[in-house]
Design an enzyme around this catalytic site. Sequence first.
Site, PDB file in Angstrom:
ATOM      1  CB  SER A 111      39.682 -20.859  62.568  1.00  0.00           C
ATOM      2  OG  SER A 111      40.940 -20.637  62.017  1.00  0.00           O
ATOM      3  CG  HIS A 149      43.158 -22.717  65.952  1.00  0.00           C
ATOM      4  ND1 HIS A 149      43.811 -22.347  64.807  1.00  0.00           N
ATOM      5  CD2 HIS A 149      41.930 -23.136  65.565  1.00  0.00           C
ATOM      6  CE1 HIS A 149      43.025 -22.541  63.759  1.00  0.00           C
ATOM      7  NE2 HIS A 149      41.877 -23.003  64.196  1.00  0.00           N
TER       8      HIS A 149
END
Length: 228
Positions: A113, A136
């Site tokens: 992330s 993501h």
Amino acid sequence: MEETDSKQQEKNDSIRESGQLLLNENSQKNEIYLVTIIGEVEGHDVLGNNAKTTKYEHVLPQLAAIEDSREIDGVLVLINTMGGDVEAGLAIAEMLASLSKPTVSLVLGGSHSIGVPIAVSTDYSYIVPTGTMVIHPVRMNGTVIGVRQTFDYFRQIQDRITGFVASHCGISEKRYVELMMETEMLTKDVGSILVGEDCVREGIINAVGGISQAMGKLHEMIEKRNDK
């Protein structure tokens, strides 16, 4: 003997309190500052006592002190994080990217992330063969008002992350978005998991390697800088 014990105690205290350490026992006599990004990157909200966290209010002043120091020659960043606060992570990444001293990052267990921008913010990056990176879209915790302004804000945050990553490594914004929006790799989420060599192949990380390679590269960069 007492002086040696005192120095060792100072090192132990520094590791315990902040996960940071000055490495200066090498044969090249270079002063290397070790910064660790471990656990969850903590932002304005304080996480629970049982959570492993990296507090950005600790890291940012230390990076400023490193830039101001005439003794410190380079910075080694060890990363094993599941991500965390977006604004805090980007602040750390921007600070690392703006340091004038040579910097090298090493991804160990994972850099997921918001850990991706931190990993690519250094001058050179490594990942161990089993290390992972999860890419993501931005997520938001808590109550979200479903209006256009909210979605525009989400897009702005995502664009900031995508732009930063693409400008600090070899992947294009288009390819990064493709990995971010992949629907077949994660069973309960959108995004991609990259392992070791995959990160290098995509142009996100410079090379696969461990601590010896990362330290060797940093010494090499310091020597080149000193020769100028």
